[in-house]
Write a protein that holds these residues in place. Structure first.
Motif, PDB file in Angstrom:
ATOM      1  N   THR A   1     -17.798  74.672  19.522  1.00  0.00           N
ATOM      2  CA  THR A   1     -16.663  73.743  19.471  1.00  0.00           C
ATOM      3  C   THR A   1     -15.635  74.194  20.498  1.00  0.00           C
ATOM      4  O   THR A   1     -15.204  75.349  20.481  1.00  0.00           O
ATOM      5  N   GLN A   2     -15.258  73.289  21.378  1.00  0.00           N
ATOM      6  CA  GLN A   2     -14.325  73.629  22.459  1.00  0.00           C
ATOM      7  C   GLN A   2     -13.225  72.584  22.546  1.00  0.00           C
ATOM      8  O   GLN A   2     -13.478  71.385  22.441  1.00  0.00           O
ATOM      9  N   GLU A   3     -11.988  73.046  22.690  1.00  0.00           N
ATOM     10  CA  GLU A   3     -10.849  72.151  22.923  1.00  0.00           C
ATOM     11  C   GLU A   3     -10.038  72.718  24.079  1.00  0.00           C
ATOM     12  O   GLU A   3      -9.711  73.908  24.091  1.00  0.00           O
ATOM     13  N   ILE A   4      -9.703  71.860  25.041  1.00  0.00           N
ATOM     14  CA  ILE A   4      -8.962  72.263  26.237  1.00  0.00           C
ATOM     15  C   ILE A   4      -7.605  71.580  26.213  1.00  0.00           C
ATOM     16  O   ILE A   4      -7.518  70.367  26.031  1.00  0.00           O
ATOM     17  N   ASP A   5      -6.534  72.364  26.376  1.00  0.00           N
ATOM     18  CA  ASP A   5      -5.195  71.773  26.352  1.00  0.00           C
ATOM     19  C   ASP A   5      -4.704  71.479  27.765  1.00  0.00           C
ATOM     20  O   ASP A   5      -5.395  71.754  28.759  1.00  0.00           O
ATOM     21  N   GLU A   6      -3.512  70.925  27.874  1.00  0.00           N
ATOM     22  CA  GLU A   6      -2.973  70.531  29.167  1.00  0.00           C
ATOM     23  C   GLU A   6      -2.667  71.728  30.053  1.00  0.00           C
ATOM     24  O   GLU A   6      -2.620  71.610  31.277  1.00  0.00           O
ATOM     25  N   ALA A   7      -2.438  72.900  29.442  1.00  0.00           N
ATOM     26  CA  ALA A   7      -2.115  74.085  30.230  1.00  0.00           C
ATOM     27  C   ALA A   7      -3.360  74.749  30.814  1.00  0.00           C
ATOM     28  O   ALA A   7      -3.243  75.703  31.586  1.00  0.00           O
ATOM     29  N   GLY A   8      -4.554  74.273  30.432  1.00  0.00           N
ATOM     30  CA  GLY A   8      -5.789  74.838  30.961  1.00  0.00           C
ATOM     31  C   GLY A   8      -6.435  75.871  30.061  1.00  0.00           C
ATOM     32  O   GLY A   8      -7.438  76.470  30.441  1.00  0.00           O
ATOM     33  N   PHE A   9      -5.894  76.088  28.860  1.00  0.00           N
ATOM     34  CA  PHE A   9      -6.492  77.029  27.924  1.00  0.00           C
ATOM     35  C   PHE A   9      -7.654  76.361  27.193  1.00  0.00           C
ATOM     36  O   PHE A   9      -7.570  75.190  26.801  1.00  0.00           O
ATOM     37  N   SER A  10      -8.728  77.110  27.009  1.00  0.00           N
ATOM     38  CA  SER A  10      -9.873  76.645  26.227  1.00  0.00           C
ATOM     39  C   SER A  10      -9.920  77.429  24.924  1.00  0.00           C
ATOM     40  O   SER A  10      -9.861  78.664  24.931  1.00  0.00           O
ATOM     41  N   TYR A  11     -10.045  76.694  23.823  1.00  0.00           N
ATOM     42  CA  TYR A  11     -10.145  77.305  22.504  1.00  0.00           C
ATOM     43  C   TYR A  11     -11.563  77.069  22.016  1.00  0.00           C
ATOM     44  O   TYR A  11     -12.008  75.924  21.880  1.00  0.00           O
ATOM     45  N   VAL A  12     -12.292  78.149  21.772  1.00  0.00           N
ATOM     46  CA  VAL A  12     -13.726  78.052  21.541  1.00  0.00           C
ATOM     47  C   VAL A  12     -14.082  78.717  20.216  1.00  0.00           C
ATOM     48  O   VAL A  12     -13.607  79.823  19.905  1.00  0.00           O
ATOM     49  N   ALA A  13     -14.903  78.016  19.406  1.00  0.00           N
ATOM     50  CA  ALA A  13     -15.446  78.578  18.164  1.00  0.00           C
ATOM     51  C   ALA A  13     -16.956  78.474  18.227  1.00  0.00           C
ATOM     52  O   ALA A  13     -17.514  77.469  18.691  1.00  0.00           O
ATOM     53  N   LEU A  14     -17.643  79.516  17.758  1.00  0.00           N
ATOM     54  CA  LEU A  14     -19.104  79.572  17.781  1.00  0.00           C
ATOM     55  C   LEU A  14     -19.579  79.969  16.391  1.00  0.00           C
ATOM     56  O   LEU A  14     -19.202  81.035  15.888  1.00  0.00           O
ATOM     57  N   GLN A  15     -20.366  79.080  15.755  1.00  0.00           N
ATOM     58  CA  GLN A  15     -20.846  79.361  14.402  1.00  0.00           C
ATOM     59  C   GLN A  15     -22.340  79.078  14.327  1.00  0.00           C
ATOM     60  O   GLN A  15     -22.809  78.037  14.796  1.00  0.00           O
ATOM     61  N   PRO A  16     -23.128  79.988  13.737  1.00  0.00           N
ATOM     62  CA  PRO A  16     -24.577  79.785  13.652  1.00  0.00           C
ATOM     63  C   PRO A  16     -24.921  78.532  12.848  1.00  0.00           C
ATOM     64  O   PRO A  16     -24.280  78.242  11.831  1.00  0.00           O
ATOM     65  N   MET A  17     -25.947  77.797  13.279  1.00  0.00           N
ATOM     66  CA  MET A  17     -26.368  76.599  12.568  1.00  0.00           C
ATOM     67  C   MET A  17     -27.021  76.927  11.238  1.00  0.00           C
ATOM     68  O   MET A  17     -27.117  76.059  10.360  1.00  0.00           O
ATOM     69  N   ASN A  18     -27.484  78.185  11.059  1.00  0.00           N
ATOM     70  CA  ASN A  18     -28.099  78.520   9.775  1.00  0.00           C
ATOM     71  C   ASN A  18     -27.082  78.518   8.636  1.00  0.00           C
ATOM     72  O   ASN A  18     -27.452  78.471   7.463  1.00  0.00           O
ATOM     73  N   VAL A  19     -25.784  78.556   8.978  1.00  0.00           N
ATOM     74  CA  VAL A  19     -24.764  78.398   7.939  1.00  0.00           C
ATOM     75  C   VAL A  19     -24.868  77.008   7.332  1.00  0.00           C
ATOM     76  O   VAL A  19     -24.793  76.836   6.107  1.00  0.00           O
ATOM     77  N   PHE A  20     -25.062  76.005   8.193  1.00  0.00           N
ATOM     78  CA  PHE A  20     -25.223  74.634   7.714  1.00  0.00           C
ATOM     79  C   PHE A  20     -26.506  74.484   6.901  1.00  0.00           C
ATOM     80  O   PHE A  20     -26.513  73.871   5.824  1.00  0.00           O
ATOM     81  N   THR A  21     -27.625  75.034   7.406  1.00  0.00           N
ATOM     82  CA  THR A  21     -28.896  74.884   6.685  1.00  0.00           C
ATOM     83  C   THR A  21     -28.861  75.592   5.333  1.00  0.00           C
ATOM     84  O   THR A  21     -29.433  75.103   4.358  1.00  0.00           O
ATOM     85  N   ASP A  22     -28.184  76.733   5.241  1.00  0.00           N
ATOM     86  CA  ASP A  22     -28.067  77.423   3.946  1.00  0.00           C
ATOM     87  C   ASP A  22     -27.275  76.580   2.951  1.00  0.00           C
ATOM     88  O   ASP A  22     -27.640  76.477   1.768  1.00  0.00           O
ATOM     89  N   GLN A  23     -26.212  75.963   3.422  1.00  0.00           N
ATOM     90  CA  GLN A  23     -25.418  75.100   2.537  1.00  0.00           C
ATOM     91  C   GLN A  23     -26.239  73.896   2.081  1.00  0.00           C
ATOM     92  O   GLN A  23     -26.194  73.501   0.911  1.00  0.00           O
ATOM     93  N   LEU A  24     -27.001  73.306   3.015  1.00  0.00           N
ATOM     94  CA  LEU A  24     -27.820  72.144   2.674  1.00  0.00           C
ATOM     95  C   LEU A  24     -28.887  72.514   1.651  1.00  0.00           C
ATOM     96  O   LEU A  24     -29.139  71.770   0.695  1.00  0.00           O
ATOM     97  N   ARG A  25     -29.518  73.689   1.834  1.00  0.00           N
ATOM     98  CA  ARG A  25     -30.562  74.117   0.906  1.00  0.00           C
ATOM     99  C   ARG A  25     -29.999  74.275  -0.503  1.00  0.00           C
ATOM    100  O   ARG A  25     -30.629  73.899  -1.498  1.00  0.00           O
ATOM    101  N   THR A  26     -28.792  74.801  -0.595  1.00  0.00           N
ATOM    102  CA  THR A  26     -28.163  74.967  -1.908  1.00  0.00           C
ATOM    103  C   THR A  26     -27.945  73.619  -2.588  1.00  0.00           C
ATOM    104  O   THR A  26     -28.210  73.451  -3.787  1.00  0.00           O
ATOM    105  N   HIS A  27     -27.497  72.638  -1.819  1.00  0.00           N
ATOM    106  CA  HIS A  27     -27.251  71.320  -2.407  1.00  0.00           C
ATOM    107  C   HIS A  27     -28.553  70.594  -2.736  1.00  0.00           C
ATOM    108  O   HIS A  27     -28.588  69.779  -3.662  1.00  0.00           O
ATOM    109  N   LEU A  28     -29.629  70.854  -1.990  1.00  0.00           N
ATOM    110  CA  LEU A  28     -30.907  70.216  -2.304  1.00  0.00           C
ATOM    111  C   LEU A  28     -31.411  70.630  -3.679  1.00  0.00           C
ATOM    112  O   LEU A  28     -31.989  69.837  -4.423  1.00  0.00           O
TER     113      LEU A  28
END
Length: 734
Positions: free
Chosen positions: A264-291
């Motif tokens: 996930t990346q967001e760039i502001d008017e000043a040229g700063f980039s704000y970046v978040a990186l999260q493993p997709m297995n976090v999503f799959t683990d949550q989905l498995r629990t709900h299944l």
């Protein structure tokens, strides 16, 4: 017996078929739930990362705006462009200015200002030569003293950011600078020969990047292709991350070192980039629990469903037998569909009658609320009108007050009037009966003023058919849907003049000589309403009564019409409703537009207004006990030290140990008025008291209430009261 057996078998077949259908529906529902949960969780996973980065970008952007504002103020004041050896006296002003920025700041630990044509840097306390600054004061982990000096002396037009690194030196501990810092070097436009140096500690970025999922998510701040700082758990090399970044804000899945991530990346008017990186297995683990939950839910649905079908089937068979017995006069188990149809028709007719009664009640409630101006938002008014099936979209609305002597025929006349309205294409409306005044009040909505007058003329003729004394008085044709109470007061004022005009025709408010009332009312409102509103906000009972007295006195002097003080009272009560915090039932005893219509004398007006204001002051006393300690303390300080000319929001915030912004927001949320406006009211109310009770000169009164400049005091006093201090003193002594 054969008929009964066959009927039972048919019902059983229906039950079996229903069971199969239900099982099929449950299976479809299970698949739908899976798709729904997958899509919803996928969206939530993306949204949560986007919101997280968006909040960081917003907060950091606000902090960068603070640096930009400081730079602009330095440029506008031109306080930094001097040579210390030639103009040493200017250093004190510059240090004072820098100290002000530091005292209200929660972003940077320390800041320096450097005019590149000089050899000295300034902070809020002292000055230091650039050589000493680079060699011994601050020693950077990744930059040599000569490199730091080159950076500071280079003329640049763009923000320069030195990534987070360890800093040592003689002034690190002296100014309580953290061991790790990010350094912002901000050029001052437009000449770019002055720079501002900000030290932002690592703790600030710990707070900025605070994350409940810090064990699975990493966060970076990137500027000009370099990593400024990072937080989180992933051991991903910075170069690998930089290679995956794009030039636009967005989200995408990336594969780094054989593992899938959501970037996930967001760039502001000043040229700063704000970046978040999260493993997709976090999503799959949550989905498995709900299944697992979905599977358990399907099982739990199937088992009781079949049990319920069995129970309901037995009850249906028993119900069929009972219906047969009830429909047969001899108790025989036969099917008489004619009796069932008759019974259903009776129920339908009863339901239709009930719906009509409910619709009439909705229409009456809407018209009553409309006339009392209980609607403060057009959306709510339109919604209730739609629920009552009244079309209010024609563009004009007119209120009519109807009086008659048709004892026993009122309902018949009203039914004919409603039938007439329903048959009109470009007209709609309804009416209510006021028991205490024996009047009918009609509200019609039409596409033009002439259309509405013609409709009321037809209503007059309908009434004249059944009784000789039938009076119709109408208001202006209003465009605003929020002027219901005003329109009623106009119509009622016209009705009050029925003995002075020809009542065989429609009595129009526009023709009874009240046209000057509105302008007269506007003049009185602009001059005296502000004074009454401010005294109520301060909560001074004596000043409130004085403001009411002044208002009533002015009404008498102006020979105000009945409509004028009805309108003024209605306006005052609308303001008081915003201040009210008591029981709504108690308030309705005071503010009711139908009660207001019986206000005929100045004594009635004064009594009603005084009672309402006292009720407000009583509830404000109760509310004050529940106000936050911060707001109460701020009020006490202003009431005790209002005479201090140096008392302002910054000094008040310092005494309370908070920022001016926090003070302003919390005070406004609690009281509905800003702290600076509250202080002005306290000072001006005290000035009024001194002018009435002492012989002090205007300048002395000005100084006594905290105004050093008596011209400023006179201007604000006149704006507040509509009079100069001299005029106010002269009138109060008469």
């Amino acid at each position: 017996m054969k008929s009964r057996k066959k009927t039972g078998q048919n019902i059983l077949h229906y039950v079996i078929a229903s069971s199969v259908v239900i099982v099929f529906i449950i299976a479809i529902l299970g698949g739908y739930l899976f798709r729904f949960y997958y899509k919803k969780m996928h969206e939530d996973f993306y949204k949560e990362n986007s919101v997280y980065i968006g909040n960081i970008a917003k907060m950091h952007g606000n902090e960068l705006q603070i640096l930009q504002d400081i730079s602009m103020q330095i440029a506008l004041s031109d306080s930094a462009r001097f040579l210390l050896d030639e103009q040493p006296t200017k250093s004190a002003a510059l240090k004072k200015q820098l100290n002000q920025y530091r005292s209200v700041n929660q972003f940077f630990d320390v800041m320096y200002c450097y005019y590149q044509k000089d050899q000295y840097l300034f902070n809020h306390m002292t000055s230091i030569s650039i050589d000493l600054f680079c060699d011994t004061a601050y020693q950077l982990e990744n930059y040599s003293p000569s490199e730091v000096k080159d950076l500071l002396c280079a003329k640049q037009k763009k923000l320069l950011v030195l990534p987070e690194e360890t800093i040592e030196g003689e002034l690190v501990y002296f100014y309580d600078v953290q061991a790790k810092n990010v350094i912002y070097i901000y050029p001052v436009a437009p000449k770019y020969d002055t720079i501002l140096i900000f030290f932002i500690g690592a703790d600030h970025y710990d707070d900025l990047f605070a994350d409940e999922q810090e064990n699975t998510r990493s966060t970076w701040l990137v500027y000009d292709g370099n990593i400024v700082t990072r937080r989180g758990a992933n051991e991903i090399e910075d170069d690998l991350l930089i290679s995956e970044l794009g030039g636009e804000t967005g989200q995408k899945q990336v594969k780094i070192q054989g593992k899938n991530y959501l970037l996930t990346q967001e760039i502001d008017e000043a040229g700063f980039s704000y970046v978040a990186l999260q493993p997709m297995n976090v999503f799959t683990d949550q989905l498995r629990t709900h299944l697992w939950g979905i599977g358990v839910l399907i099982i739990l649905c199937c088992v009781p469903t079949f049990l319920l079908i069995g129970i309901l089937s037995s009850r249906v068979l028993g119900g069929v037998k009972n219906i047969n017995r009830m429909l047969s006069s001899e108790g025989e188990e036969t099917y008489d569909l004619g009796k069932i149809e008759v019974g259903i028709r009776q129920l339908v007719n009863s339901s239709e009658d009930m719906k009509q009664d409910q619709m009439s009640l909705r229409k009456s409630r809407f018209i009553r609320s409309f006339l009392q101006s209980k609607y403060t938002a057009l959306e709510i008014l339109r919604r209730d009108a739609a629920d009552a099936r009244i079309n209010i979209s024609y563009g004009f609305q007119m209120v009519g007050v109807i009086g008659s002597s048709a004892s026993g025929n009122e309902e018949k006349i009203f039914e004919q009037i409603l039938e007439f309205i329903q048959n009109q294409e470009n007209l709609d409306g309804y009416g209510i009966h006021l028991v205490n005044t024996n009047q009918r009040v009609m509200v019609l909505f039409g596409e033009s003023e002439e259309n509405l007058y013609q409709a009321y003329d037809k209503i007059l003729r309908i009434g004249r058919v059944h009784c000789d004394e039938f009076v119709v008085a109408v208001s202006w044709a209003h465009r605003s849907l929020l002027n219901g109470s005003l329109a009623y007061l106009e119509a009622n004022t016209a009705y009050d003049s029925r003995f002075l005009v020809d009542s065989s025709q429609i009595i129009r408010f526009t023709e009874i000589g009240q046209n000057s009332s509105v302008s007269n009312y506007q003049n009185l409102r602009s001059r005296y309403m502000v004074q009454l509103e401010n005294t109520i906000r301060v909560g001074n009972e004596q000043e409130v009564e004085k403001a009411i007295h002044d208002l009533c006195k002015k009404l008498e002097e102006e020979h105000a019409t009945l409509l004028t003080f009805r309108l003024l009272y209605d306006e005052v009560l609308r303001f008081l409703m915003d201040q009210w915090n008591g029981d709504e039932k108690d308030w309705n005893q005071v503010y009711n537009v139908f009660t207001l219509s019986r206000c005929l004398t100045m004594e009635d007006f004064t009594s009603l207004l005084t009672e309402a204001c006292h009720m407000i002051l009583d509830t404000k006393t109760d509310v004050k006990n529940h106000q936050s300690e911060l707001v109460v303390k701020a009020m006490e300080i202003m009431q005790k030290t209002y005479s201090d000319p140096d008392l302002n929001m910054a000094s008040l915030a310092d005494q309370l140990g908070i920022s001016p912004v926090t003070l302003a927001v919390e005070f406004k949320n609690e009281t509905g008025i800003s702290p600076s406006d509250y202080l002005a009211v306290v000072r001006l109310e005290r000035a009024k008291e001194l002018l009435r009770t002492t012989d002090q000169l205007v300048k002395q009164v000005s100084e006594a209430v905290g105004y050093e400049d008596d011209h400023v005091f006179i201007r604000r006093f006149k704006k507040y009261t509509g009079k100069t201090p001299g005029q106010y003193r002269k009138e109060s002594q008469q």
